[in-house]
Design an enzyme around this catalytic site. Structure first.
Site, PDB file in Angstrom:
ATOM      1  N   LEU A  33      -9.940  -3.013  13.582  1.00 37.71           N
ATOM      2  CA  LEU A  33     -11.455  -3.045  14.115  1.00 37.71           C
ATOM      3  C   LEU A  33     -12.107  -1.740  14.201  1.00 37.71           C
ATOM      4  O   LEU A  33     -11.498  -0.740  14.257  1.00 37.71           O
ATOM      5  CB  LEU A  33     -11.177  -3.565  15.648  1.00 37.71           C
ATOM      6  N   HIS A  37     -17.145  -4.330  15.001  1.00 39.71           N
ATOM      7  CA  HIS A  37     -16.509  -5.631  16.006  1.00 39.71           C
ATOM      8  C   HIS A  37     -16.602  -5.271  17.521  1.00 39.71           C
ATOM      9  O   HIS A  37     -16.866  -5.940  18.310  1.00 39.71           O
ATOM     10  CB  HIS A  37     -14.806  -5.469  15.984  1.00 39.71           C
ATOM     11  N   GLY A 146     -20.694 -11.298  12.935  1.00 37.22           N
ATOM     12  CA  GLY A 146     -21.718 -10.124  12.454  1.00 37.22           C
ATOM     13  C   GLY A 146     -22.658 -10.541  11.074  1.00 37.22           C
ATOM     14  O   GLY A 146     -22.098 -11.310  10.238  1.00 37.22           O
TER      15      GLY A 146
END
Ligand code: PAF
Length: 286
Positions: A33, A37, A146
């Site tokens: 991550l 994130h 995203g």
């Protein structure tokens, strides 16, 4: 934050729809991550969600020659990041429970074969299959994705809409390094030299956006090959550069006016690393 590893824990811990104090908000990840994130989780928390993040390197979405076996894993750092961002639960599925045998059903869509899908056969059907499983098992009210993975975001939005998953898909802006490089778990594959060079990709998209005022169809149709040539001059190995219709995600066609709003989408290799990025281009026609 609670760490869950079994489906039984998912059933016991996640309140069923109808008795949720706040919307259950899903943030699916493959781990390794980064701040991108983190922004998904923070956004979900700000929007009053009780966040469940999943961390699972999904074998269904990797081709035989891809990086499944060397995909970065940073479990302790991931837990710390999710906790800090305000997640309520993190689910690290046991692969043998989540995928107990081969899966022959595949969910796909015509757009899954284009752009990244043309270079990664089966990739999006692997993504859609695992995301569908998470939707079934967790039954989230909202799910956050995203915008860097723009084609994925499009396909998952269509998945939810066309197959009536009762979940709202919420897109989140790409998070960039200060020099413009879109954050990605795979950026850690870049050599120090390539890392310095990588933001050029986004700079070329920005330039293309600023110069996008094509006067004719021929002019517009010519642009992707001009951008590809520029990429090659600067040491990238482009897979594709495409102008995409924002609603259908099909390539812009001659039915669209020359200055129609579009998304410029690209994937290119730099050394051993495959980079993807995209930029919205507002319409310029009157
Ligand atoms: O974007 C990703 O990290 C993955 O494709 C996803 C959505 C977690 C599915 O494995």
């Amino acid at each position: 934050m609670e760490i869950l590893t079994t489906l039984r824990q998912i059933r016991e811990k996640i309140p069923p729809k109808g008795s949720r104090p706040r919307p259950v908000s899903l943030v699916p990840t493959m781990g390794a991550l980064h701040a991108g994130h983190q922004s998904l989780v923070e956004r979900a928390v700000r929007e009053d969600g009780q966040v469940i993040a999943t961390v699972f390197v999904n074998p269904l979405q990797f081709g035989p020659k891809e990086d499944f076996n060397r995909y970065p894993s940073t479990r302790e750092e991931d837990i710390a990041l999710l906790e800090k961002a305000g997640a309520e639960w993190v689910y690290f599925p046991d692969p043998s429970e989540l995928l107990p045998g081969p899966i022959h059903f595949r969910i796909t869509h015509p757009v899954a074969e284009l752009y990244c899908g043309a270079f990664r056969p089966g990739h999006f059907s692997g993504v859609l299959t695992i995301v569908s499983k998470f939707f079934h098992l967790i039954n989230p009210d909202r799910a956050y994705f995203g915008m860097k993975d723009r084609q994925q975001l499009f396909l998952i939005s269509r998945l939810a809409r066309e197959l009536s998953f009762p979940v709202e898909i919420r897109p989140v802006e790409t998070v960039r390094e200060p020099d413009g490089l879109a954050m990605s778990s795979r950026n850690r594959y870049l050599s120090p030299e390539d890392r310095k060079h990588a933001p050029e990709l986004y700079r070329m998209l920005l330039q293309a956006r600023d110069r996008y005022a094509p006067r004719s169809h021929a002019d517009r149709l010519d642009l992707p090959s001009r951008i590809e040539a520029q990429m090659k001059e600067r040491g990238f190995r482009p897979e594709y550069v495409s102008f995409v219709h924002p609603e259908t995600f099909l390539p812009l066609s001659s039915d669209d006016p020359p200055g129609a709003a579009t998304i410029l989408l690209t994937a290119a290799w730099l050394g051993q690393t495959r980079l993807i990025d995209n930029i919205d281009i507002p319409g310029t026609h009157v």
